[in-house]
Design a protein around this motif. Structure first.
Motif, mmCIF file in Angstrom:
data_model
loop_
_atom_site.group_PDB
_atom_site.id
_atom_site.type_symbol
_atom_site.label_atom_id
_atom_site.label_comp_id
_atom_site.label_asym_id
_atom_site.label_seq_id
_atom_site.Cartn_x
_atom_site.Cartn_y
_atom_site.Cartn_z
ATOM 1 N N THR A 261 1.065 -1.297 0.037
ATOM 2 C CA THR A 261 0.076 -0.094 -0.045
ATOM 3 C C THR A 261 0.819 1.142 0.024
ATOM 4 O O THR A 261 1.941 1.415 0.760
ATOM 5 C CB THR A 261 -0.803 0.033 1.221
ATOM 6 N N ILE A 262 0.576 2.174 -0.845
ATOM 7 C CA ILE A 262 1.319 3.331 -1.042
ATOM 8 C C ILE A 262 0.577 4.682 -0.578
ATOM 9 O O ILE A 262 -0.598 4.681 -0.949
ATOM 10 C CB ILE A 262 2.016 3.645 -2.312
ATOM 11 N N PRO A 263 0.892 5.709 -0.277
ATOM 12 C CA PRO A 263 0.194 7.010 -0.114
ATOM 13 C C PRO A 263 -0.049 7.637 -1.372
ATOM 14 O O PRO A 263 0.667 7.260 -2.344
ATOM 15 C CB PRO A 263 1.109 7.853 0.587
ATOM 16 N N PRO A 264 -1.532 8.160 -1.623
ATOM 17 C CA PRO A 264 -1.754 8.810 -2.751
ATOM 18 C C PRO A 264 -0.733 9.804 -3.359
ATOM 19 O O PRO A 264 -0.539 9.676 -4.706
ATOM 20 C CB PRO A 264 -2.913 9.560 -2.399
ATOM 21 N N SER A 265 0.084 10.530 -2.880
ATOM 22 C CA SER A 265 1.254 11.202 -3.387
ATOM 23 C C SER A 265 2.223 10.542 -4.115
ATOM 24 O O SER A 265 2.848 10.840 -5.142
ATOM 25 C CB SER A 265 1.844 12.106 -2.247
ATOM 26 N N GLU A 266 2.655 9.351 -3.373
ATOM 27 C CA GLU A 266 3.456 8.320 -4.105
ATOM 28 C C GLU A 266 2.900 7.577 -5.670
ATOM 29 O O GLU A 266 3.817 7.545 -6.360
ATOM 30 C CB GLU A 266 3.841 7.275 -3.218
ATOM 31 N N ALA A 267 1.738 7.580 -5.451
ATOM 32 C CA ALA A 267 0.876 6.959 -6.412
ATOM 33 C C ALA A 267 1.326 7.913 -7.946
ATOM 34 O O ALA A 267 1.362 7.713 -8.915
ATOM 35 C CB ALA A 267 -0.417 6.774 -6.474
ATOM 36 N N LEU A 268 0.937 9.487 -7.535
ATOM 37 C CA LEU A 268 1.322 10.159 -8.524
ATOM 38 C C LEU A 268 2.604 10.133 -9.133
ATOM 39 O O LEU A 268 2.859 10.349 -10.193
ATOM 40 C CB LEU A 268 0.902 11.651 -7.858
ATOM 41 N N ASP A 269 3.578 10.063 -8.243
ATOM 42 C CA ASP A 269 4.942 9.824 -8.639
ATOM 43 C C ASP A 269 5.061 8.681 -9.400
ATOM 44 O O ASP A 269 5.906 8.557 -10.608
ATOM 45 C CB ASP A 269 6.012 9.742 -7.226
ATOM 46 N N VAL A 270 4.538 7.489 -9.244
ATOM 47 C CA VAL A 270 4.759 6.147 -9.957
ATOM 48 C C VAL A 270 4.009 6.341 -11.299
ATOM 49 O O VAL A 270 4.596 6.228 -12.327
ATOM 50 C CB VAL A 270 3.952 4.862 -9.110
ATOM 51 N N LEU A 271 2.855 7.078 -11.120
ATOM 52 C CA LEU A 271 2.407 7.542 -12.656
ATOM 53 C C LEU A 271 3.029 8.373 -13.536
ATOM 54 O O LEU A 271 3.018 8.444 -14.698
ATOM 55 C CB LEU A 271 0.853 8.084 -12.546
ATOM 56 N N SER A 272 4.062 9.372 -12.765
ATOM 57 C CA SER A 272 4.857 10.255 -13.527
ATOM 58 C C SER A 272 6.028 9.481 -13.923
ATOM 59 O O SER A 272 7.027 9.922 -14.617
ATOM 60 C CB SER A 272 5.268 11.355 -12.491
ATOM 61 N N GLY A 273 6.376 8.059 -13.442
ATOM 62 C CA GLY A 273 7.413 7.405 -14.029
ATOM 63 C C GLY A 273 8.511 6.921 -12.937
ATOM 64 O O GLY A 273 9.368 6.188 -13.350
ATOM 65 N N ARG A 274 8.273 7.104 -11.897
ATOM 66 C CA ARG A 274 9.036 6.637 -10.806
ATOM 67 C C ARG A 274 8.781 5.248 -10.732
ATOM 68 O O ARG A 274 7.759 4.688 -10.564
ATOM 69 C CB ARG A 274 8.870 7.413 -9.481
ATOM 70 N N PRO A 275 9.757 4.329 -10.531
ATOM 71 C CA PRO A 275 9.734 2.663 -10.548
ATOM 72 C C PRO A 275 9.133 2.537 -9.226
ATOM 73 O O PRO A 275 9.139 3.222 -8.350
ATOM 74 C CB PRO A 275 11.162 2.265 -10.574
ATOM 75 N N LEU A 276 8.343 1.510 -9.253
ATOM 76 C CA LEU A 276 7.791 0.837 -7.985
ATOM 77 C C LEU A 276 8.951 0.329 -7.089
ATOM 78 O O LEU A 276 9.573 -0.423 -7.345
ATOM 79 C CB LEU A 276 6.491 -0.233 -8.254
#
Length: 111
Positions: free
Chosen positions: A96-111
């Motif tokens: 489970t990740i915080p919503p702000s991290e989800a935005l980072d992931v969708l921006s290209g940051r690796p999981l």
């Protein structure tokens, strides 16, 4: 869950209704209509930068899909907060990740 986004096509909004020629007698008996919206401020299509961002998010969702991962969003009923889970394509929660991290992931940051 399939996160792939197909081709997006945008249509132009309908044109504003044309007013009939005005006369004092005609205006006297007109009833104001509340079912019409003024769409003059809405652009005919999204700005190019918004389209690029949608394309980039769609490409990132495709990358996650190819890695057999997906982001699952739901609302926690007790706290009223958004919960974001990283899941495999079988629905198993990886973390489970915080919503702000989800935005980072969708921006290209690796999981």
């Amino acid at each position: 869950m399939d996160l792939r986004i197909g081709d997006l096509t945008f249509s132009t909004p309908p044109s504003a209704p044309r007013k009939a020629p005005s006369s004092a007698a005609a205006n006297q008996f007109m009833v104001p209509r509340s079912d019409r919206a003024d769409i003059g401020g809405i652009p005919a299509e999204p700005p190019p930068d918004a389209l690029r961002e949608v394309d980039r998010a769609a490409a990132r969702a495709e990358e996650l899909w190819n890695d057999r991962r997906e982001l699952h969003f739901e609302m926690d009923e007790d706290s009223g907060r958004v919960v974001v889970q990283v899941r495999d394509l079988d629905g198993n929660v990886i973390r489970t990740i915080p919503p702000s991290e989800a935005l980072d992931v969708l921006s290209g940051r690796p999981l």
